[in-house]
Write a protein that holds these residues in place. Sequence first.
Motif, PDB file in Angstrom:
ATOM      1  N   PHE A  85      10.708   6.550   1.768  1.00  0.00           N
ATOM      2  CA  PHE A  85       9.579   4.872   2.112  1.00  0.00           C
ATOM      3  C   PHE A  85       9.525   3.870   0.496  1.00  0.00           C
ATOM      4  CE2 PHE A  85       7.420   6.735   5.762  1.00  0.00           C
ATOM      5  CZ  PHE A  85       7.855   7.319   6.995  1.00  0.00           C
ATOM      6  N   THR A  86       9.486   4.738  -0.374  1.00  0.00           N
ATOM      7  CA  THR A  86       9.162   3.650  -1.087  1.00  0.00           C
ATOM      8  C   THR A  86      10.278   3.144  -1.810  1.00  0.00           C
ATOM      9  OG1 THR A  86       9.085   5.425  -2.777  1.00  0.00           O
ATOM     10  CG2 THR A  86       7.002   4.490  -2.218  1.00  0.00           C
ATOM     11  N   LEU A 143       6.561   8.137  14.710  1.00  0.00           N
ATOM     12  CA  LEU A 143       8.071   8.145  14.980  1.00  0.00           C
ATOM     13  C   LEU A 143       8.250   6.634  15.048  1.00  0.00           C
ATOM     14  CD1 LEU A 143      10.157   9.424  16.108  1.00  0.00           C
ATOM     15  CD2 LEU A 143       9.721   8.255  18.521  1.00  0.00           C
ATOM     16  N   THR A 144       7.938   5.628  15.494  1.00  0.00           N
ATOM     17  CA  THR A 144       8.313   4.141  15.422  1.00  0.00           C
ATOM     18  C   THR A 144       8.533   3.620  14.150  1.00  0.00           C
ATOM     19  OG1 THR A 144       6.085   3.036  16.838  1.00  0.00           O
ATOM     20  CG2 THR A 144       7.758   3.741  17.559  1.00  0.00           C
ATOM     21  N   SER A 145       6.982   3.638  13.170  1.00  0.00           N
ATOM     22  CA  SER A 145       7.283   3.252  11.435  1.00  0.00           C
ATOM     23  C   SER A 145       7.751   3.344  10.904  1.00  0.00           C
ATOM     24  CB  SER A 145       5.939   3.195  12.000  1.00  0.00           C
ATOM     25  OG  SER A 145       5.135   4.553  11.076  1.00  0.00           O
ATOM     26  N   SER A 146       8.505   5.134  10.956  1.00  0.00           N
ATOM     27  CA  SER A 146       9.289   5.725  10.448  1.00  0.00           C
ATOM     28  C   SER A 146      10.296   6.149  10.674  1.00  0.00           C
ATOM     29  CB  SER A 146       8.796   7.028  10.495  1.00  0.00           C
ATOM     30  OG  SER A 146       7.295   7.300  10.205  1.00  0.00           O
ATOM     31  N   LEU A 147      11.338   5.158  11.750  1.00  0.00           N
ATOM     32  CA  LEU A 147      12.376   4.752  12.102  1.00  0.00           C
ATOM     33  C   LEU A 147      12.536   3.960  11.028  1.00  0.00           C
ATOM     34  CD1 LEU A 147      12.831   6.601  15.527  1.00  0.00           C
ATOM     35  CD2 LEU A 147      13.612   7.473  13.302  1.00  0.00           C
ATOM     36  N   THR A 148      11.663   2.638  11.454  1.00  0.00           N
ATOM     37  CA  THR A 148      11.863   0.924  11.273  1.00  0.00           C
ATOM     38  C   THR A 148      12.463   0.459   9.902  1.00  0.00           C
ATOM     39  OG1 THR A 148      10.567   0.547  13.378  1.00  0.00           O
ATOM     40  CG2 THR A 148      10.462  -1.090  12.008  1.00  0.00           C
ATOM     41  N   LEU A 203       1.215  -1.373  -0.657  1.00  0.00           N
ATOM     42  CA  LEU A 203      -0.204  -0.090   0.092  1.00  0.00           C
ATOM     43  C   LEU A 203       0.840   1.025  -0.397  1.00  0.00           C
ATOM     44  CD1 LEU A 203      -2.471  -0.656   2.539  1.00  0.00           C
ATOM     45  CD2 LEU A 203      -3.171  -1.067  -0.075  1.00  0.00           C
ATOM     46  N   VAL A 204       1.737   1.565   0.401  1.00  0.00           N
ATOM     47  CA  VAL A 204       2.980   2.957   0.158  1.00  0.00           C
ATOM     48  C   VAL A 204       3.881   2.472  -0.841  1.00  0.00           C
ATOM     49  CG1 VAL A 204       5.156   2.883   1.992  1.00  0.00           C
ATOM     50  CG2 VAL A 204       3.664   1.651   3.248  1.00  0.00           C
ATOM     51  N   LYS A 205       4.235   1.606  -1.311  1.00  0.00           N
ATOM     52  CA  LYS A 205       3.846   1.780  -2.655  1.00  0.00           C
ATOM     53  C   LYS A 205       3.025   1.959  -3.557  1.00  0.00           C
ATOM     54  CE  LYS A 205       7.570  -1.071  -1.670  1.00  0.00           C
ATOM     55  NZ  LYS A 205       8.031  -2.920  -3.423  1.00  0.00           N
ATOM     56  N   LYS A 206       1.281   2.535  -3.875  1.00  0.00           N
ATOM     57  CA  LYS A 206       1.079   2.881  -4.049  1.00  0.00           C
ATOM     58  C   LYS A 206       0.337   4.250  -3.637  1.00  0.00           C
ATOM     59  CE  LYS A 206      -2.616  -1.296  -4.916  1.00  0.00           C
ATOM     60  NZ  LYS A 206      -4.242  -1.494  -4.420  1.00  0.00           N
ATOM     61  N   MET A 207       0.369   5.209  -5.354  1.00  0.00           N
ATOM     62  CA  MET A 207       0.550   6.265  -5.412  1.00  0.00           C
ATOM     63  C   MET A 207      -0.807   6.957  -4.679  1.00  0.00           C
ATOM     64  SD  MET A 207       3.666   7.245  -6.468  1.00  0.00           S
ATOM     65  CE  MET A 207       3.749   9.163  -7.020  1.00  0.00           C
ATOM     66  N   ARG A 208      -1.688   6.454  -4.912  1.00  0.00           N
ATOM     67  CA  ARG A 208      -3.004   7.046  -4.491  1.00  0.00           C
ATOM     68  C   ARG A 208      -3.314   7.012  -3.041  1.00  0.00           C
ATOM     69  NH1 ARG A 208      -7.379   6.423  -8.394  1.00  0.00           N
ATOM     70  NH2 ARG A 208      -8.363   8.220  -7.424  1.00  0.00           N
ATOM     71  N   PHE A 209      -2.646   5.670  -2.011  1.00  0.00           N
ATOM     72  CA  PHE A 209      -2.819   5.331  -1.247  1.00  0.00           C
ATOM     73  C   PHE A 209      -1.969   6.803   0.402  1.00  0.00           C
ATOM     74  CE2 PHE A 209      -2.310   3.571   3.001  1.00  0.00           C
ATOM     75  CZ  PHE A 209      -3.491   2.958   3.686  1.00  0.00           C
ATOM     76  N   LYS A 210      -3.125   6.651   0.805  1.00  0.00           N
ATOM     77  CA  LYS A 210      -3.162   7.429   1.837  1.00  0.00           C
ATOM     78  C   LYS A 210      -1.908   7.309   3.131  1.00  0.00           C
ATOM     79  CE  LYS A 210      -7.451  10.904   1.278  1.00  0.00           C
ATOM     80  NZ  LYS A 210      -7.587   9.717   0.401  1.00  0.00           N
ATOM     81  N   VAL A 211      -0.727   7.319   3.216  1.00  0.00           N
ATOM     82  CA  VAL A 211       0.041   6.416   3.681  1.00  0.00           C
ATOM     83  C   VAL A 211       0.245   6.503   5.241  1.00  0.00           C
ATOM     84  CG1 VAL A 211       2.887   5.421   4.209  1.00  0.00           C
ATOM     85  CG2 VAL A 211       1.527   6.041   1.888  1.00  0.00           C
ATOM     86  N   TRP A 212      -0.660   8.035   5.597  1.00  0.00           N
ATOM     87  CA  TRP A 212      -0.138   8.709   7.060  1.00  0.00           C
ATOM     88  C   TRP A 212      -1.445   7.374   7.643  1.00  0.00           C
ATOM     89  CZ3 TRP A 212      -5.101  10.492   8.233  1.00  0.00           C
ATOM     90  CH2 TRP A 212      -6.341  10.441   7.172  1.00  0.00           C
ATOM     91  N   GLN A 213      -2.579   6.621   6.696  1.00  0.00           N
ATOM     92  CA  GLN A 213      -3.480   6.296   7.508  1.00  0.00           C
ATOM     93  C   GLN A 213      -2.687   4.781   8.092  1.00  0.00           C
ATOM     94  OE1 GLN A 213      -6.846   5.411   5.462  1.00  0.00           O
ATOM     95  NE2 GLN A 213      -7.216   7.056   4.724  1.00  0.00           N
ATOM     96  N   LEU A 214      -1.578   4.800   8.378  1.00  0.00           N
ATOM     97  CA  LEU A 214      -1.634   2.943   8.478  1.00  0.00           C
ATOM     98  C   LEU A 214      -1.289   2.916   9.916  1.00  0.00           C
ATOM     99  CD1 LEU A 214       0.940   2.597   5.506  1.00  0.00           C
ATOM    100  CD2 LEU A 214      -1.258   1.326   6.017  1.00  0.00           C
ATOM    101  N   PRO A 215      -0.154   4.334  10.524  1.00  0.00           N
ATOM    102  CA  PRO A 215      -0.432   4.229  12.347  1.00  0.00           C
ATOM    103  C   PRO A 215      -1.851   3.928  12.585  1.00  0.00           C
ATOM    104  CG  PRO A 215       0.606   5.234  10.887  1.00  0.00           C
ATOM    105  CD  PRO A 215       0.037   5.190  10.059  1.00  0.00           C
ATOM    106  N   PHE A 255      14.002   2.579   8.593  1.00  0.00           N
ATOM    107  CA  PHE A 255      15.973   2.812   8.094  1.00  0.00           C
ATOM    108  C   PHE A 255      16.439   1.826   8.712  1.00  0.00           C
ATOM    109  CE2 PHE A 255      13.713   6.744   6.488  1.00  0.00           C
ATOM    110  CZ  PHE A 255      14.148   6.791   5.496  1.00  0.00           C
ATOM    111  N   ILE A 256      16.081   1.644   9.972  1.00  0.00           N
ATOM    112  CA  ILE A 256      16.731   1.139  10.846  1.00  0.00           C
ATOM    113  C   ILE A 256      16.146  -0.578  10.924  1.00  0.00           C
ATOM    114  CG2 ILE A 256      18.082   1.108  13.331  1.00  0.00           C
ATOM    115  CD1 ILE A 256      17.685   3.643  13.304  1.00  0.00           C
TER     116      ILE A 256
END
Length: 275
Positions: free
Chosen positions: A271-272, A173-178, A108-120, A180-181
């Motif tokens: 992310f993508t 915070l954690t989903s974004s950092l994960t 879903l993150v890789k779908k251009m039209r999906f609102k990624v901010w909804q995932l958390p 990368f780390i």
Amino acid sequence: MTLQSLKYRTLTPEGRKQTKEDFRIFFQLVDNDLKSRYSGSAFGIIWAYIQPLVTIMVFWYVYQVGFRNAPVDDVEFILWFIAAFIPWTFFSDGTVTAANVMYEYSYLVKKMRFKVWQLPFIKVFSSLRIHVFFVVFLTGMYMLYGHAPDWTWLNTLYYSFYICVLLVGNAFLTSSLTVFIKDASQLINIVMQIGFWLTPIFWSDTTMNPTVLRILKLNPMYYATTGYRYALINHTWFWQRSPLQTIYYWVAAAAILAIGSLVYRHLKEHFTDLL
């Protein structure tokens, strides 16, 4: 979403229809998220409720039946314990599961039209559904032990909302950092284990050294776990607590939310490339 697009959705039939469709998709994802956690097991989603219940039963048998712990704050030990354990379980489950949400929903993150901010938010609402069941279970336990319902029990809704604010900030915070780390999710599990003992679940203010207690009170979850006890045991409304204390914890929650949102906004464009 711009102000112009928001007005469009609010004022036009097409906009209202699209908004309803967005909500439908969101809650469908929440429902699917819970099912997918236990998709390979025979009992499915029931495990989400069985595991905490078994933990509570173990503590009840060990401390109430085995060790025969004395009442705490004039209530049975198990009631005193679960009043803090249940909100902590909500916070811990939401924090841990949200950490890997970008990987889990990478398609879903890789779908251009999906609102990624909804995932958390999906992870927070998924944990909230389980928590609602246990709040009902919690009040049922109190009534089973002969405690009459009181209007102050509604404070659990207020403290649940407070935990939701903390969880959304943590999730961003954690989903974004994960992303990368990759080891971040393992570190979060360790932090949650340590946090369990730093939160007043097995201890109360009266059992702590005053200096140590002042440090432990900096923990944002101190406000929620003690709040449940104040509501269920002491019949205290949230506005009857120290105003300065309430302001501190809400400022802390707002700061966590702001930091999480800021980190997400700065990292989301990468992310993508990494998923």
